[in-house]
Design an enzyme around this catalytic site. Sequence first.
Site, PDB file in Angstrom:
ATOM      1  N   CYS A 122     -60.151   4.652 -29.810  1.00 46.68           N
ATOM      2  CA  CYS A 122     -59.308   5.647 -29.127  1.00 46.68           C
ATOM      3  C   CYS A 122     -57.824   5.377 -29.328  1.00 46.68           C
ATOM      4  O   CYS A 122     -56.995   6.252 -29.058  1.00 46.68           O
ATOM      5  CB  CYS A 122     -59.638   5.688 -27.642  1.00 46.68           C
ATOM      6  SG  CYS A 122     -61.376   5.960 -27.318  1.00 46.68           S
ATOM      7  N   HIS A 258     -53.899   8.846 -23.973  1.00 48.56           N
ATOM      8  CA  HIS A 258     -55.256   9.103 -24.474  1.00 48.56           C
ATOM      9  C   HIS A 258     -56.046   9.767 -23.353  1.00 48.56           C
ATOM     10  O   HIS A 258     -55.996   9.325 -22.203  1.00 48.56           O
ATOM     11  CB  HIS A 258     -55.898   7.778 -24.902  1.00 48.56           C
ATOM     12  CG  HIS A 258     -57.379   7.869 -25.058  1.00 48.56           C
ATOM     13  ND1 HIS A 258     -57.978   8.878 -25.772  1.00 48.56           N
ATOM     14  CD2 HIS A 258     -58.388   7.097 -24.585  1.00 48.56           C
ATOM     15  CE1 HIS A 258     -59.283   8.714 -25.730  1.00 48.56           C
ATOM     16  NE2 HIS A 258     -59.567   7.648 -25.007  1.00 48.56           N
ATOM     17  N   ASN A 289     -63.360  13.581 -23.850  1.00 50.41           N
ATOM     18  CA  ASN A 289     -62.680  12.438 -24.456  1.00 50.41           C
ATOM     19  C   ASN A 289     -63.030  12.401 -25.945  1.00 50.41           C
ATOM     20  O   ASN A 289     -64.159  12.097 -26.310  1.00 50.41           O
ATOM     21  CB  ASN A 289     -63.152  11.167 -23.727  1.00 50.41           C
ATOM     22  CG  ASN A 289     -62.615   9.884 -24.331  1.00 50.41           C
ATOM     23  OD1 ASN A 289     -62.186   9.851 -25.479  1.00 50.41           O
ATOM     24  ND2 ASN A 289     -62.659   8.818 -23.557  1.00 50.41           N
TER      25      ASN A 289
HETATM   26  O1  UT7 Z   1     -61.920   6.348 -24.346  1.00 52.13           O
HETATM   27  C1  UT7 Z   1     -62.076   4.950 -24.383  1.00 52.13           C
HETATM   28  C2  UT7 Z   1     -61.781   4.314 -23.113  1.00 52.13           C
HETATM   29  N1  UT7 Z   1     -62.704   4.768 -22.124  1.00 52.13           N
HETATM   30  C3  UT7 Z   1     -62.317   4.925 -20.872  1.00 52.13           C
HETATM   31  O2  UT7 Z   1     -61.163   4.728 -20.601  1.00 52.13           O
HETATM   32  C4  UT7 Z   1     -63.362   5.272 -19.844  1.00 52.13           C
HETATM   33  C5  UT7 Z   1     -63.087   4.479 -18.610  1.00 52.13           C
HETATM   34  N2  UT7 Z   1     -64.081   4.613 -17.577  1.00 52.13           N
HETATM   35  C6  UT7 Z   1     -64.285   5.736 -16.844  1.00 52.13           C
HETATM   36  O3  UT7 Z   1     -63.716   6.773 -17.146  1.00 52.13           O
HETATM   37  C7  UT7 Z   1     -65.139   5.646 -15.625  1.00 52.13           C
HETATM   38  O4  UT7 Z   1     -65.541   4.312 -15.456  1.00 52.13           O
HETATM   39  C8  UT7 Z   1     -66.398   6.569 -15.609  1.00 52.13           C
HETATM   40  C9  UT7 Z   1     -65.955   8.015 -15.482  1.00 52.13           C
HETATM   41  C10 UT7 Z   1     -67.186   6.358 -16.903  1.00 52.13           C
HETATM   42  C11 UT7 Z   1     -67.276   6.214 -14.403  1.00 52.13           C
HETATM   43  O5  UT7 Z   1     -66.515   6.328 -13.217  1.00 52.13           O
HETATM   44  P1  UT7 Z   1     -66.472   5.121 -12.165  1.00 52.13           P
HETATM   45  O6  UT7 Z   1     -65.662   5.594 -11.041  1.00 52.13           O
HETATM   46  O7  UT7 Z   1     -66.018   3.889 -12.875  1.00 52.13           O
HETATM   47  O8  UT7 Z   1     -68.004   5.028 -11.727  1.00 52.13           O
HETATM   48  P2  UT7 Z   1     -68.943   3.750 -11.656  1.00 52.13           P
HETATM   49  O9  UT7 Z   1     -69.484   3.424 -13.008  1.00 52.13           O
HETATM   50  O10 UT7 Z   1     -68.261   2.659 -10.894  1.00 52.13           O
HETATM   51  O11 UT7 Z   1     -70.118   4.301 -10.762  1.00 52.13           O
HETATM   52  C12 UT7 Z   1     -69.879   4.735  -9.410  1.00 52.13           C
HETATM   53  C13 UT7 Z   1     -71.172   5.320  -8.854  1.00 52.13           C
HETATM   54  C14 UT7 Z   1     -72.380   4.414  -9.011  1.00 52.13           C
HETATM   55  O12 UT7 Z   1     -73.210   4.628  -7.884  1.00 52.13           O
HETATM   56  P3  UT7 Z   1     -73.191   3.598  -6.635  1.00 52.13           P
HETATM   57  O13 UT7 Z   1     -73.566   2.276  -7.221  1.00 52.13           O
HETATM   58  O14 UT7 Z   1     -71.798   3.635  -6.103  1.00 52.13           O
HETATM   59  O15 UT7 Z   1     -74.203   4.188  -5.707  1.00 52.13           O
HETATM   60  C15 UT7 Z   1     -73.066   4.951 -10.242  1.00 52.13           C
HETATM   61  O16 UT7 Z   1     -74.462   4.710 -10.232  1.00 52.13           O
HETATM   62  O17 UT7 Z   1     -71.495   6.522  -9.553  1.00 52.13           O
HETATM   63  C16 UT7 Z   1     -72.797   6.425 -10.119  1.00 52.13           C
HETATM   64  N3  UT7 Z   1     -72.803   7.104 -11.423  1.00 52.13           N
HETATM   65  C17 UT7 Z   1     -73.030   8.409 -11.556  1.00 52.13           C
HETATM   66  N4  UT7 Z   1     -73.322   9.374 -10.672  1.00 52.13           N
HETATM   67  C18 UT7 Z   1     -73.483  10.611 -11.124  1.00 52.13           C
HETATM   68  C19 UT7 Z   1     -72.520   6.570 -12.631  1.00 52.13           C
HETATM   69  N5  UT7 Z   1     -72.577   7.514 -13.579  1.00 52.13           N
HETATM   70  C20 UT7 Z   1     -72.905   8.656 -12.937  1.00 52.13           C
HETATM   71  C21 UT7 Z   1     -73.072   9.984 -13.360  1.00 52.13           C
HETATM   72  N6  UT7 Z   1     -73.358  10.922 -12.431  1.00 52.13           N
HETATM   73  N7  UT7 Z   1     -72.953  10.354 -14.661  1.00 52.13           N
END
Ligand code: UT7
Length: 333
Positions: A122, A258, A289
């Site tokens: 990226c 980005h 993205n």
């Molecule tokens: O482009 C290259 C660089 N990439 C990035 O910069 C991406 C960076 N990361 C992100 O954008 C975020 O981490 C995500 C959007 C991918 C995820 O968001 P998050 O706020 O970090 O979520 P998380 O992984 O900490 O998960 C939070 C909760 C979890 O549930 P509990 O444990 O709190 O009950 C996950 O199981 O959300 C749940 N979860 C989802 N729920 C619905 C994880 N993925 C999903 C989903 N739909 N797709």
Amino acid sequence: MTAIKSESGAQHARIHGIGAYRPSRVIPNSEVIEAIDSSDEWIQQRSGIKQRRWATPEETVLFMSVEAAKQALERSGVDARQIDCVIVATVSHMFQTPAIATKIAYDLGTDQAAAFDISAACAGFCHGVSLASDMVRSGSAGYVLVIGVERLSDLTDVGDRGTAFIFADGAGAAVVGPSDTPGIGPVVWGSDGEQYDLISQREDWRDVIAAEHPEMPHLVMQGNPVFRWASYVMAKIGQQALDRAGVRAEDLDCFVPHQANMRITDAMARSMKLPETVKIARDIAEQGNTSAASIPLAIDRMYAEGEAKSGDVALLIAFGAGLAYAAQVVVLP
Ligand code: UT7
């Protein structure tokens, strides 16, 4: 001892034109959640994404690159034959070799320009702009075409909750060439290989073909650590790029990070205390993205929506797998 002659180029470099290509298939969140346990509301809240674009089979890495490049050349008023080097930032050209850049250069009708691909995920577009600026100023090229292109849909597991809703396809291009005044500020770039595994192809191709039931080595991402790293560290990198260019936050017209996640964009803008007058790129909402393509695509939308204009001063920050990052201040063409 024989002395070797050295050369130098233009005193300054700038971006002369930017082009973009958005694939034709629009994929709303409702379509993505069919294969994952998620919701439109969750995706919008956590990432800011409403829809993304995925390429059709005809919209190849080559096709999208050539379309974006032609637009960039046209907008810059530079002929393809003036291009001395084509740099393609991508992780989704599926051939280990040759680089897609040589084919793009040929199809565009450059006069046998130097051409190569770079792999900085990226962060690739900002790496390319920095290399191009240095080439123009050192004399190794007159005009350089920088392309960021991805077909991440080929590498995305549509059943993976952590990535299926994020990654998308598209291409963006910039023509970099000589300038009377500084148009590309000093790059602030680096890497953190300690976090090498946070975003990666699932396995080595040799392991793929050795498997009984070979599967595409899809991208896997530990989203949350990447999110925290990007939100915290990248604002400091952005500030350094401003300082190195001698530009204050209040002098900025546009902030084009980005397009990884709208919340990361907002966190960076808050940390850098960007005033409300600074227009912030939010292409991710409609485009997803697109990795190396995301910054030129985002600039293109800002022009289209009247948020950016020629002469605006913009801070670019790109970051991703590696982890790798690069930031610079540029004057928009
Ligand atoms: O482009 C290259 C660089 N990439 C990035 O910069 C991406 C960076 N990361 C992100 O954008 C975020 O981490 C995500 C959007 C991918 C995820 O968001 P998050 O706020 O970090 O979520 P998380 O992984 O900490 O998960 C939070 C909760 C979890 O549930 P509990 O444990 O709190 O009950 C996950 O199981 O959300 C749940 N979860 C989802 N729920 C619905 C994880 N993925 C999903 C989903 N739909 N797709």
